[in-house]
Motif scaffolding. Sequence first.
Motif, PDB file in Angstrom:
ATOM      1  N   HIS A  62       0.814  -1.220   0.000  1.00 22.51           N
ATOM      2  CA  HIS A  62       0.000   0.000   0.000  1.00 22.51           C
ATOM      3  C   HIS A  62       0.848   1.271   0.000  1.00 22.51           C
ATOM      4  O   HIS A  62       0.331   2.363   0.249  1.00 22.51           O
ATOM      5  CB  HIS A  62      -0.927  -0.011   1.213  1.00 22.51           C
ATOM      6  N   ASP A 101       2.682   4.345  -1.623  1.00 23.64           N
ATOM      7  CA  ASP A 101       2.466   5.170  -2.808  1.00 23.64           C
ATOM      8  C   ASP A 101       3.797   5.389  -3.513  1.00 23.64           C
ATOM      9  O   ASP A 101       4.479   6.403  -3.310  1.00 23.64           O
ATOM     10  CB  ASP A 101       1.844   6.509  -2.399  1.00 23.64           C
ATOM     11  N   PRO A 123       2.691  -4.701  -4.772  1.00 23.01           N
ATOM     12  CA  PRO A 123       2.164  -3.334  -4.859  1.00 23.01           C
ATOM     13  C   PRO A 123       1.439  -3.124  -6.192  1.00 23.01           C
ATOM     14  O   PRO A 123       1.686  -3.838  -7.179  1.00 23.01           O
ATOM     15  CB  PRO A 123       3.430  -2.464  -4.779  1.00 23.01           C
ATOM     16  N   HIS A 124       0.575  -2.119  -6.208  1.00 26.64           N
ATOM     17  CA  HIS A 124      -0.223  -1.867  -7.423  1.00 26.64           C
ATOM     18  C   HIS A 124       0.678  -1.497  -8.592  1.00 26.64           C
ATOM     19  O   HIS A 124       0.533  -2.033  -9.698  1.00 26.64           O
ATOM     20  CB  HIS A 124      -1.244  -0.757  -7.155  1.00 26.64           C
TER      21      HIS A 124
END
Length: 242
Positions: free
Chosen positions: A143, A145, A160-161
Amino acid sequence: MARVRILLLGGTTEARELAPRLTALGFDVVSSLAGRVAEPVLPAGDVRIGGFGGSAGLAAYLRDEKVDAVVDATHPFAEHISANAYAAARDVGAHHLLLRRPGFILHPEFEVVPDVHHAAAAIEPGAHVFLTIGRQHVAAFAHVDARFLIRAIDPPTVLPHHHVLLLDRGPFALEDEVELMQRHGIDTLVTKDSGGSATAAKLDAAAQLGMRVIVIARPPVPEGADMIGEVEAAVDWAARLL
């Protein structure tokens, strides 16, 4: 006369170097791998793959197999395995040695944090991060950024995205690490103080490129354990058992 039996807890370069050396001395050596890597590089000789069921299970194995000595040459971050090995050897009266390679040579400007959670919290929003901590703790960064280039031997289960996954195994050359970081626009390296020559080049590359480096410190070793840092010293220690 029965041969002296050694259980060699391995999975590391040092363990693979040590196994044939001990066998050549006349020991009955069984190398044990945790089984966390899908296609491990196997040492010479007898190999056992899988866990023992904690310190009690390992102690039972040592008794059942009449193991005389345990040499723990696992990864410096395998703290639970090391704790169990020390406790089990002590419980059954087996000799015990902890072989831990020295940590990396760290530049003064590198940031050292105690664990993966502190490392994740230290990443600046929007950073381009080269994450080289193995696959097991990548979830701690899920999570954050940031954009991640993640290098591991096997794929992590949680990612992670924003990420690029690179499955690879060292050793890595300095010029290749520099090129990789530049190609992906990396500005932050997050790694563990695992030591060894196979992956040290990433730290030199990061320093050369002037990027931020976050290093996760090693966990403590079992209090009272007999610890050395070189394979040759482990061979000498074992020879004294004969």
